[in-house]
Motif scaffolding. Structure first.
Motif, PDB file in Angstrom:
ATOM      1  N   ALA A 128       0.858  -1.178   0.000  1.00 13.52           N
ATOM      2  CA  ALA A 128       0.000   0.000   0.000  1.00 13.52           C
ATOM      3  C   ALA A 128       0.897   1.231   0.000  1.00 13.52           C
ATOM      4  N   GLY A 129       0.276   2.377  -0.202  1.00 14.58           N
ATOM      5  CA  GLY A 129       1.001   3.640  -0.187  1.00 14.58           C
ATOM      6  C   GLY A 129       0.795   4.379  -1.489  1.00 14.58           C
ATOM      7  N   GLY A 130       1.067   5.679  -1.465  1.00 19.77           N
ATOM      8  CA  GLY A 130       0.896   6.489  -2.669  1.00 19.77           C
ATOM      9  C   GLY A 130      -0.496   6.308  -3.240  1.00 19.77           C
ATOM     10  N   PRO A 131      -0.599   5.964  -4.528  1.00 16.07           N
ATOM     11  CA  PRO A 131      -1.900   5.823  -5.176  1.00 16.07           C
ATOM     12  C   PRO A 131      -2.593   4.483  -4.908  1.00 16.07           C
ATOM     13  N   VAL A 132      -1.924   3.579  -4.175  1.00 19.84           N
ATOM     14  CA  VAL A 132      -2.476   2.241  -3.943  1.00 19.84           C
ATOM     15  C   VAL A 132      -3.095   2.173  -2.550  1.00 19.84           C
ATOM     16  N   ARG A 133      -4.412   1.949  -2.502  1.00 18.59           N
ATOM     17  CA  ARG A 133      -5.093   1.795  -1.215  1.00 18.59           C
ATOM     18  C   ARG A 133      -4.749   0.456  -0.586  1.00 18.59           C
ATOM     19  N   ARG A 134      -4.746  -0.590  -1.407  1.00 17.11           N
ATOM     20  CA  ARG A 134      -4.405  -1.924  -0.911  1.00 17.11           C
ATOM     21  C   ARG A 134      -4.054  -2.806  -2.087  1.00 17.11           C
ATOM     22  N   GLY A 135      -3.033  -3.643  -1.889  1.00 15.20           N
ATOM     23  CA  GLY A 135      -2.646  -4.599  -2.912  1.00 15.20           C
ATOM     24  C   GLY A 135      -2.085  -5.853  -2.278  1.00 15.20           C
ATOM     25  N   SER A 136      -2.102  -6.937  -3.049  1.00 13.25           N
ATOM     26  CA  SER A 136      -1.513  -8.177  -2.569  1.00 13.25           C
ATOM     27  C   SER A 136      -0.983  -8.990  -3.740  1.00 13.25           C
ATOM     28  N   VAL A 137       0.025  -9.810  -3.447  1.00 13.05           N
ATOM     29  CA  VAL A 137       0.576 -10.747  -4.419  1.00 13.05           C
ATOM     30  C   VAL A 137       0.638 -12.121  -3.766  1.00 13.05           C
ATOM     31  N   ASN A 138       0.500 -13.151  -4.583  1.00 13.17           N
ATOM     32  CA  ASN A 138       0.611 -14.539  -4.148  1.00 13.17           C
ATOM     33  C   ASN A 138       1.300 -15.316  -5.242  1.00 13.17           C
ATOM     34  N   GLY A 139       2.159 -16.261  -4.847  1.00 12.51           N
ATOM     35  CA  GLY A 139       2.811 -17.071  -5.861  1.00 12.51           C
ATOM     36  C   GLY A 139       3.813 -18.031  -5.273  1.00 12.51           C
ATOM     37  N   VAL A 140       4.734 -18.452  -6.132  1.00 13.97           N
ATOM     38  CA  VAL A 140       5.739 -19.432  -5.729  1.00 13.97           C
ATOM     39  C   VAL A 140       7.134 -18.940  -6.097  1.00 13.97           C
ATOM     40  N   CYS A 141       8.106 -19.448  -5.326  1.00 16.53           N
ATOM     41  CA  CYS A 141       9.514 -19.125  -5.526  1.00 16.53           C
ATOM     42  C   CYS A 141      10.217 -20.366  -6.067  1.00 16.53           C
ATOM     43  N   GLY A 142      10.909 -20.209  -7.184  1.00 17.96           N
ATOM     44  CA  GLY A 142      11.674 -21.307  -7.761  1.00 17.96           C
ATOM     45  C   GLY A 142      13.000 -21.485  -7.045  1.00 17.96           C
ATOM     46  N   PRO A 143      13.702 -22.575  -7.318  1.00 21.73           N
ATOM     47  CA  PRO A 143      14.995 -22.852  -6.671  1.00 21.73           C
ATOM     48  C   PRO A 143      16.040 -21.752  -6.885  1.00 21.73           C
ATOM     49  N   ASP A 144      15.916 -21.009  -7.999  1.00 20.95           N
ATOM     50  CA  ASP A 144      16.868 -19.933  -8.289  1.00 20.95           C
ATOM     51  C   ASP A 144      16.426 -18.588  -7.719  1.00 20.95           C
ATOM     52  N   GLY A 145      15.314 -18.573  -6.965  1.00 23.61           N
ATOM     53  CA  GLY A 145      14.820 -17.327  -6.383  1.00 23.61           C
ATOM     54  C   GLY A 145      13.842 -16.569  -7.248  1.00 23.61           C
ATOM     55  N   THR A 146      13.555 -17.065  -8.452  1.00 26.79           N
ATOM     56  CA  THR A 146      12.593 -16.408  -9.335  1.00 26.79           C
ATOM     57  C   THR A 146      11.188 -16.582  -8.785  1.00 26.79           C
ATOM     58  N   LEU A 147      10.444 -15.485  -8.763  1.00 28.10           N
ATOM     59  CA  LEU A 147       9.072 -15.493  -8.257  1.00 28.10           C
ATOM     60  C   LEU A 147       8.085 -15.492  -9.418  1.00 28.10           C
ATOM     61  N   ARG A 148       7.096 -16.373  -9.353  1.00 36.49           N
ATOM     62  CA  ARG A 148       5.967 -16.364 -10.286  1.00 36.49           C
ATOM     63  C   ARG A 148       4.758 -15.972  -9.462  1.00 36.49           C
ATOM     64  N   LEU A 149       4.205 -14.769  -9.752  1.00 38.99           N
ATOM     65  CA  LEU A 149       3.195 -14.163  -8.886  1.00 38.99           C
ATOM     66  C   LEU A 149       1.954 -13.725  -9.654  1.00 38.99           C
ATOM     67  N   VAL A 150       0.837 -13.652  -8.939  1.00 39.46           N
ATOM     68  CA  VAL A 150      -0.356 -12.952  -9.402  1.00 39.46           C
ATOM     69  C   VAL A 150      -0.595 -11.813  -8.421  1.00 39.46           C
ATOM     70  N   TYR A 151      -1.205 -10.725  -8.915  1.00 34.97           N
ATOM     71  CA  TYR A 151      -1.420  -9.583  -8.024  1.00 34.97           C
ATOM     72  C   TYR A 151      -2.768  -8.931  -8.276  1.00 34.97           C
ATOM     73  N   THR A 152      -3.260  -8.278  -7.234  1.00 34.85           N
ATOM     74  CA  THR A 152      -4.441  -7.433  -7.317  1.00 34.85           C
ATOM     75  C   THR A 152      -4.165  -6.165  -6.533  1.00 34.85           C
ATOM     76  N   MET A 153      -4.786  -5.066  -6.946  1.00 34.30           N
ATOM     77  CA  MET A 153      -4.661  -3.828  -6.185  1.00 34.30           C
ATOM     78  C   MET A 153      -5.862  -2.935  -6.449  1.00 34.30           C
ATOM     79  N   VAL A 154      -6.176  -2.118  -5.435  1.00 36.26           N
ATOM     80  CA  VAL A 154      -7.241  -1.123  -5.537  1.00 36.26           C
ATOM     81  C   VAL A 154      -6.570   0.240  -5.428  1.00 36.26           C
ATOM     82  N   LEU A 155      -6.780   1.076  -6.431  1.00 40.23           N
ATOM     83  CA  LEU A 155      -6.175   2.405  -6.461  1.00 40.23           C
ATOM     84  C   LEU A 155      -7.083   3.428  -5.783  1.00 40.23           C
TER      85      LEU A 155
END
Length: 114
Positions: A35-62
């Motif tokens: 949150a912060g600035g123009p974002v009232r609330r946001g979240s991400v969810n996903g998985v971390c690969g062995p090399d640290g790469t993140l595969r995520l989905v996100y939502t936010m309300v401005l």
């Protein structure tokens, strides 16, 4: 490269928009709230690969009421200040459809106390 994202905070590199995300991790499961600035609330969810790469989905309300949804692949790099830098390839869906590349910089203790 094994990376534990739990407790780390990130914000858009070279930006003062005030949006900061705090990450959590259990095994390969990763999530964050932001949150912060123009974002009232946001979240991400996903998985971390062995090399640290993140595969995520996100939502936010401005501030204006727009609801944004999308996905991203975040690849870790070493940041100049010693923290992590995430190269974020993102895609938004729906009426706000767009693609791009952003960088998220880890918020270090020095930045917090300085």
């Amino acid at each position: 490269m094994t990376i534990d994202y739990d407790g780390r905070r990130f914000r858009k590199a070279a930006s003062a928009d005030g949006v900061t995300a705090r990450y959590h991790q259990e095994g390969d499961l990763v999530w964050a709230d932001f949150a912060g600035g123009p974002v009232r609330r946001g979240s991400v969810n996903g998985v971390c690969g062995p090399d640290g790469t993140l595969r995520l989905v996100y939502t936010m309300v401005l501030d204006g009421g727009d609801v944004i949804a999308g996905r991203s692949v975040n690849t870790p790099e070493q940041g100049a200040g010693g923290g992590l830098l995430l190269r974020e390839e993102w895609e938004r869906y729906g009426p706000h459809a767009e693609t791009g590349v952003s960088y998220l910089a880890e918020v270090t203790e020095a930045e917090e106390t300085g």
